[in-house]
Design an enzyme around this catalytic site. Structure first.
Site, PDB file in Angstrom:
ATOM      1  N   HIS A  58     -60.392   6.537 -66.372  1.00 37.58           N
ATOM      2  CA  HIS A  58     -59.119   7.038 -66.905  1.00 37.58           C
ATOM      3  C   HIS A  58     -59.115   6.967 -68.444  1.00 37.58           C
ATOM      4  O   HIS A  58     -58.744   7.928 -69.121  1.00 37.58           O
ATOM      5  CB  HIS A  58     -57.937   6.244 -66.341  1.00 37.58           C
ATOM      6  CG  HIS A  58     -56.648   6.534 -67.050  1.00 37.58           C
ATOM      7  ND1 HIS A  58     -55.892   7.657 -66.781  1.00 37.58           N
ATOM      8  CD2 HIS A  58     -56.018   5.894 -68.063  1.00 37.58           C
ATOM      9  CE1 HIS A  58     -54.845   7.669 -67.587  1.00 37.58           C
ATOM     10  NE2 HIS A  58     -54.892   6.614 -68.377  1.00 37.58           N
ATOM     11  N   HIS A  94     -58.544   9.844 -71.891  1.00 36.17           N
ATOM     12  CA  HIS A  94     -57.886   9.747 -73.197  1.00 36.17           C
ATOM     13  C   HIS A  94     -58.760  10.138 -74.384  1.00 36.17           C
ATOM     14  O   HIS A  94     -58.253  10.691 -75.362  1.00 36.17           O
ATOM     15  CB  HIS A  94     -57.408   8.305 -73.441  1.00 36.17           C
ATOM     16  CG  HIS A  94     -56.166   7.938 -72.695  1.00 36.17           C
ATOM     17  ND1 HIS A  94     -54.916   8.329 -73.109  1.00 36.17           N
ATOM     18  CD2 HIS A  94     -55.973   7.209 -71.565  1.00 36.17           C
ATOM     19  CE1 HIS A  94     -54.006   7.855 -72.263  1.00 36.17           C
ATOM     20  NE2 HIS A  94     -54.616   7.174 -71.303  1.00 36.17           N
ATOM     21  N   GLU A 111     -49.778  10.912 -71.278  1.00 33.18           N
ATOM     22  CA  GLU A 111     -50.245  10.731 -69.893  1.00 33.18           C
ATOM     23  C   GLU A 111     -50.061  11.975 -69.021  1.00 33.18           C
ATOM     24  O   GLU A 111     -50.928  12.294 -68.223  1.00 33.18           O
ATOM     25  CB  GLU A 111     -49.545   9.537 -69.231  1.00 33.18           C
ATOM     26  CG  GLU A 111     -49.878   8.182 -69.853  1.00 33.18           C
ATOM     27  CD  GLU A 111     -51.323   7.713 -69.626  1.00 33.18           C
ATOM     28  OE1 GLU A 111     -52.049   8.316 -68.829  1.00 33.18           O
ATOM     29  OE2 GLU A 111     -51.696   6.722 -70.293  1.00 33.18           O
ATOM     30  N   SER A 113     -57.380  12.818 -65.083  1.00 32.95           N
ATOM     31  CA  SER A 113     -58.173  11.850 -64.315  1.00 32.95           C
ATOM     32  C   SER A 113     -57.733  11.772 -62.847  1.00 32.95           C
ATOM     33  O   SER A 113     -58.225  10.925 -62.114  1.00 32.95           O
ATOM     34  CB  SER A 113     -58.144  10.464 -64.988  1.00 32.95           C
ATOM     35  OG  SER A 113     -56.826  10.000 -65.165  1.00 32.95           O
TER      36      SER A 113
END
Ligand code: HBI
Ligand code: FE
Length: 283
Positions: free
Chosen positions: A126, A131, A172, A191
């Site tokens: 993730h 990111h 997110e 993700s």
């Protein structure tokens, strides 16, 4: 490492640890590879070109969990950011201090094979796949650093819950519009297998034009597909949201009712789902 979480080095209040790359086993790399291959197939034509370009620019690949030092050298040359390894979620103030200093705290361990479809905490997949690619983009990189500064201020003012919603619905779970279609940039989406398709193509969730005050009024769900996504036009929209004194915004938000994620209001500008196309056609 991996499943055994290391404690932060005693005396280090930044929670930074060594990545411990040599301790990843073949099994750990195989989990990375499976996740990488699955998501990169799904994301062609769905993720923003900035995300896909960042992944490519960093040389993040299927073969193995990347070494943070190698990625950091590329990232630093592009936008001044580096990656530091952490054992998992770190306290808010620690997290914000890292972001404000252009250090992205990435978890060093990878999920177990039975957690391929869902894991509540961030893991290295993730954090690094999700990111880090966008930190190659100068406008997004500036937003993340500004978010760290704003987070430190909001935390001190006891107003962090508003800013946490902004992070949730942008970093997110954000969507971006380009040439009349929606694309994913949020790391929680890129993700996730299910959400990568759902957020763009399902008729169920709402997709609303980004407005920072609207976002900060909106509660969010941490354990289910989102009921609402906010759509930006460009990453500069995000930086602009923070480029002001936020204290009066928090004061104004205190007088407004919180909105449930599925609830729409009269001022919302809505977007329909993307028409499903064969991803290969837009590759
Ligand atoms: N720690 N490692 C890690 N990763 C996060 O995303 C994170 C965190 N600590 C706090 C935090 N996020 C929240 O403050 C933000 O989601 C707002
Ligand atoms: Fe995250």
């Amino acid at each position: 490492m991996a499943e055994t979480r290391e404690n932060p080095t005693p005396g280090r209040d930044d929670h930074v640890i060594a990545q411990g790359w040599s301790r990843y086993t073949g099994e750990h790399h195989a989990i990375w590879r499976a996740l990488f291959e699955r998501q990169s197939r799904l994301l062609v034509g769905r993720a923003s070109r900035q995300f896909l370009g960042g992944l490519e620019g960093l040389g993040v690949a299927a073969e193995a969990i990347p070494e943070f030092e190698r990625l950091s050298d590329i990232l630093e040359a592009a936008t001044g950011w580096r990656i530091v390894a952490v054992p998992g979620l770190v306290p808010d103030d620690v997290f914000f201090r890292h972001l404000a200093g252009r250090r992205f705290p990435a978890t060093n361990w990878i999920r177990k094979p039975e957690q391929m479809d869902y894991i509540q905490e961030p893991d290295v997949f993730h954090d690094v796949f999700g990111h880090v690619p966008l930190l190659m983009n100068p406008a997004f990189a500036d937003y993340m650093a500004a978010y760290g500064k704003a987070g430190l201020a909001a935390d001190a003012q006891g107003e962090l819950h508003y800013l946490a919603r902004l992070y949730w619905y942008t970093v997110e779970f954000g969507l971006m519009r380009s040439s009349g279609r929606l694309f994913i940039y949020g790391s929680g989406i890129v993700s996730s297998r299910a959400e990568s398709v759902y957020c763009l193509e399902s008729p169920i969730p709402a997709r609303v034009a980004f407005d920072p005050m609207r976002v900060m009024r909106t509660a969010y769900k941490i354990d289910d597909l989102q009921a609402i996504y906010f759509v930006i036009e460009r990453f500069e929209d995000l930086f602009r949201a923070l480029d002001r004194d936020l204290a009066p915004c928090y004061a104004a938000l205190g007088g407004k009712a919180e909105l449930e994620p599925g609830r729409l209001i009269a001022t919302d500008r809505l977007f329909g789902p993307n028409v499903t196309i064969d991803a290969k056609e837009v590759a």
